[in-house]
Write a protein that holds these residues in place. Structure first.
Motif, PDB file in Angstrom:
ATOM      1  N   GLU A 103       1.195  -0.985   0.028  1.00  0.00           N
ATOM      2  CA  GLU A 103      -0.250   0.110   0.570  1.00  0.00           C
ATOM      3  C   GLU A 103       0.811   1.459  -0.259  1.00  0.00           C
ATOM      4  O   GLU A 103       1.921   1.088   1.001  1.00  0.00           O
ATOM      5  CB  GLU A 103      -0.985  -0.329   1.484  1.00  0.00           C
ATOM      6  CG  GLU A 103      -1.769  -0.857   1.008  1.00  0.00           C
ATOM      7  CD  GLU A 103      -2.830  -0.392   0.234  1.00  0.00           C
ATOM      8  OE1 GLU A 103      -3.303   0.777  -0.120  1.00  0.00           O
ATOM      9  OE2 GLU A 103      -3.123  -1.109  -1.055  1.00  0.00           O
TER      10      GLU A 103
ATOM     11  N   ALA B  14       1.843   5.215   0.652  1.00  0.00           N
ATOM     12  CA  ALA B  14       2.139   6.261   1.344  1.00  0.00           C
ATOM     13  C   ALA B  14       2.087   7.884   0.833  1.00  0.00           C
ATOM     14  O   ALA B  14       1.458   7.040  -0.585  1.00  0.00           O
ATOM     15  CB  ALA B  14       2.589   6.706   2.658  1.00  0.00           C
ATOM     16  N   ILE B  15       1.571   8.781   0.951  1.00  0.00           N
ATOM     17  CA  ILE B  15       1.564  10.017   0.008  1.00  0.00           C
ATOM     18  C   ILE B  15       2.812  10.650  -0.106  1.00  0.00           C
ATOM     19  O   ILE B  15       3.667  11.390   0.874  1.00  0.00           O
ATOM     20  CB  ILE B  15       0.696  11.023   0.701  1.00  0.00           C
ATOM     21  CG1 ILE B  15      -0.809  10.543   0.343  1.00  0.00           C
ATOM     22  CG2 ILE B  15       0.000  12.104  -0.644  1.00  0.00           C
ATOM     23  CD1 ILE B  15      -2.036  11.242   1.061  1.00  0.00           C
ATOM     24  N   ASP B  16       3.052  11.170  -1.640  1.00  0.00           N
ATOM     25  CA  ASP B  16       4.385  11.895  -1.059  1.00  0.00           C
ATOM     26  C   ASP B  16       4.100  13.383  -1.395  1.00  0.00           C
ATOM     27  O   ASP B  16       3.335  14.055  -1.142  1.00  0.00           O
ATOM     28  CB  ASP B  16       5.009  11.590  -2.983  1.00  0.00           C
ATOM     29  CG  ASP B  16       6.674  11.440  -3.074  1.00  0.00           C
ATOM     30  OD1 ASP B  16       7.218  12.374  -2.508  1.00  0.00           O
ATOM     31  OD2 ASP B  16       7.090  10.337  -3.754  1.00  0.00           O
TER      32      ASP B  16
END
Lengths: 337, 337
Positions: free
Chosen positions: B184, B186-188
Motif C-alpha cells: 500500500e 503512502a502519499i508523496d
C-alpha cells in the motif's frame, strides 16, 4: 540505569510506515554529577553548540558586567538566545549595544538571514542584506563584547580562544561541567570556540544551573538570574513558533535551550536535575520530540503544558498540497524513567 | 558481500572531531536482481521518493504519449527532474503544457518556492507567490498529465492511486523492481502515491534501466531514451550547483537521481548495474557523499570526473563568518568493492 545502553529513537513516519530513523543519546544528572538516567553514548564528546549559551552568559553576571551596565532581564535573555532575528530581537541587541557604547560593527558573528522566515522575507523584499545583528547569536556576542568592555580588554578579537573573554567563559563552563581541562576547541558557527563536552558533563552543568546551592554565592546568583531571565522572556530566547519559546511559555518551571546539530539541554529546578541530549545524526527535527519525550517521562510537565505542546511532541508532516502525509514521534522503546 | 552487514557511515566533522554521524545502507544489483554489493538494511522497505522519477517516466514513453505529443529530450529530462524552479525549468514546463493544451492549473503538485535560492529570492522580490510550476516535481506532473491526455482519461484526479495514470506508472515500477504486488502506498510530497521498495528492489530497477536487454522492445527503448534524456540535459534534472546536475555533467556515463530523506539511485550502463542507497535518518547532506564513495569504489568515475566532483565527495563546512570549520566525509570502514 546508568550508562551507554542502546540509544532511543525518534521516527519519521510516512503514512504508518517508518521513513527515517534518528538515534538519540541522553543523560540526566544531578548537581553532584551523578547520572540519574542515561541512554546511548553519554561519555563520548559532543559539541553542545548553542545549548551552552545559558552557561556562557554566567560570566557576564558573575563578573559584575551586567550590573555595571544595567542589563535588564530582556538583555540577559538575548545573551542566552538563538534568536529568530525578529524585530524584537534585533532592536533589543541594537539598544543594548548602544547603551554600552559599542558599534554593531564590532560583532564578529557574521551575518545570516533571520531564522524567522517572515522576517527574512521582509528584509529581502526591502532589498536589505542581513547584518550581524540578525545572526541568531548576536545577543551572545553583545554579551561577550559587554564583558570585554567591563574587563578593559580590547574588543577586537573577543571571539578568539585566547582572548580574556573566551578564557573566562570557558573556565566557567569547565567548572559547571566538572571538567578539569577542556579539550581543544573547534570553531562554532558564529566564530567563537566550540568546546566538546560529553552528555554526562553537559547534563551536570545544567543540573548546577538548575540547583546551584553548592556553588559560590556569586555563581549561585548568576545561575538564578539566568534562569529567571529565560523564564521571563521565552520569546527572546528563540522566537515566534520556535520550540524553546513555546516550551518555556507553556512550562515556565523548566529552562530549555537548543543547540545546532540536534542538541537540547534543560535545567529542571523543581527536580534539581539537568538534561542533555544529542541526535546522533544532527537532525534538528528530532531534538524537540526527544526532549518532550524525556520531560514527560521525568514528570517535568504539567498536564496543561503537555496539552499545549502536543504539536511539538508529535508534529504532523504536511506535503506541498497541505495534506497530512505523516508525523514525527518517539520510537517504541523509550524507557519510563 | 550479500546482505545486511552493518551500515556504513558518513561523518560531519567539526575541526577533526566527529560532530554528527549518518548511517547509510546501500545495494548494488544487476539486471537479474542479483545483489553484487550490499550493506545495512537492504531488504527493509524504504520510500524511494523522487529517486524513482526516471522509472515513473517510462510509461510516458512506452505508452506512445511522448511520441504522439512530440516531447523533446529536454521535456523528458524535466519529467525525471527534481528541478530548482529556475527560469529554464519553469519555462520548459509551461511550454510543454501549452503544446499539449493543458492549463498549468491542472498541476496537482502544490506550490513551494523554487529550490534554487536566487530564483526564490527573485520571485519574492517581485512580490509573486510560488505557483505549482515552481514545484520541483512539476515536470513529473506534466508528464503524468500528458499521459492522462494520451490515455483519454480525465485529467482531474490524475494524482490519485486509483487513476489509470498512477496504476500504469505503478505497474511499470513493480515490473522494473521485480515486485509482484507493491505494498500500500503512502502519499508523496507532491500528492502522488509513494510506494515503498527495498533498496535491493530499487537497485534492481535501476540495473534494468541501465541494462534493459532482457526487457520488451518498447520498455527497452523507453529505458534507453530516459537515460539519454537525463545525460543530455543534466541541468534540467536538478539545477545550478546541485549534485545530480554536477555529477551527470562530469560523468555523462552514469545516470543519478536523488530522492527526499536521504535517498540516491544510480544506473551504471557501462557496468550493467543499478545502485540504491538510503541515509537512515533522512539526512540529505550525507546522500551525495555516500553516492560518490560508492561510485568511486565501483570504479564508475574517471579521474577527471573524480577531480571535478571532489567538493561534493568531501564538502567543506563554513560558518557565517565564512571560516572553514569542518567537513563532511565518508566514515572509515567503507569497503573496497
Amino acid at each position: 540505569m546508568l550508562a551507554d545502553l542502546a540509544p532511543v529513537g525518534v521516527v519519521v513516519l510516512r503514512g504508518e510506515r517508518v521513513e527515517s530513523w534518528h538515534r538519540v543519546s541522553y543523560a540526566v544528572a544531578d548537581a553532584g554529577g551523578r547520572l540519574q538516567h542515561a541512554s546511548g553514548a553519554t561519555r563520548r564528546p559532543v559539541f553542545p553548540r548553542s545549548a551552552v549559551k545559558p552557561l556562557q552568559a554566567l560570566a557576564l553576571l558573575e563578573s559584575g558586567a551586567a550590573r555595571r551596565f544595567g542589563l535588564a532581564r530582556a538583555e540577559l535573555a538575548l545573551a542566552c538566545a538563538s534568536h529568530g532575528g525578529e524585530a524584537m530581537h534585533v532592536a533589543g541587541v541594537r539598544r543594548w549595544l548602544g547603551r554600552v557604547g559599542i558599534a554593531p560593527v564590532a560583532l564578529a558573528c557574521g551575518a545570516h538571514p533571520p531564522l524567522h522566515a517572515p522576517s527574512a522575507e521582509r528584509l529581502l523584499a526591502a532589498g536589505r542584506p542581513p547584518e550581524p545583528v540578525h545572526n541568531n547569536c548576536s545577543g551572545k556576542h553583545a554579551g561577550m563584547l559587554t564583558l570585554a568592555r567591563h574587563l578593559s580588554t580590547p574588543l577586537a578579537g573577543y571571539e578568539q580562544a585566547d582572548h580574556p573573554v573566551q578564557r573566562l567563559v570557558a573556565q566557567t563552563l569547565a567548572e559547571m561541567a566538572g571538567v578539569a581541562v577542556l579539550p581543544e576547541p573547534a570553531i562554532d558557527g558564529c566564530g567563537i570556540p566550540a568546546f566538546p563536552l560529553s552528555l554526562a558533563e553537559l547534563a551536570t552543568a545544567l543540573a548546577r544551573l538548575a540547583d546551584p546551592q553548592g556553588l559560590s554565592p556569586a555563581r549561585r546568583a548568576a545561575c538564578d538570574e539566568v534562569r529567571a531571565a529565560m523564564s521571563a522572556h521565552p520569546e527572546l530566547v528563540a522566537g515566534s513558533g520556535r520550540p524553546c519559546t513555546r516550551i518555556m511559555t507553556a512550562a515556565p518551571e523548566v529552562v530549555v535551550k537548543t543547540g545546532a546539530e540536534g542538541v537540547y539541554a534543560a535545567a529542571l529546578p523543581e527536580h534539581g536535575l539537568g538534561l542533555a541530549l544529542k541526535v546522533e545524526d544532527g537532525g534538528g527535527r528530532a531534538a524537540p520530540v526527544a526532549l518532550l519525550a524525556l520531560l514527560e517521562a521525568l514528570g517535568a510537565l504539567r498536564a496543561e503544558a503537555r496539552a499545549a505542546l502536543a504539536e511539538i511532541a508529535r508534529p504532523d508532516l504536511r506535503n506541498h498540497a497541505r495534506q497530512i502525509v505523516g508525523r514525527i514521534a518517539p520510537a517504541p522503546g523509550w524507557p519510563a524513567l
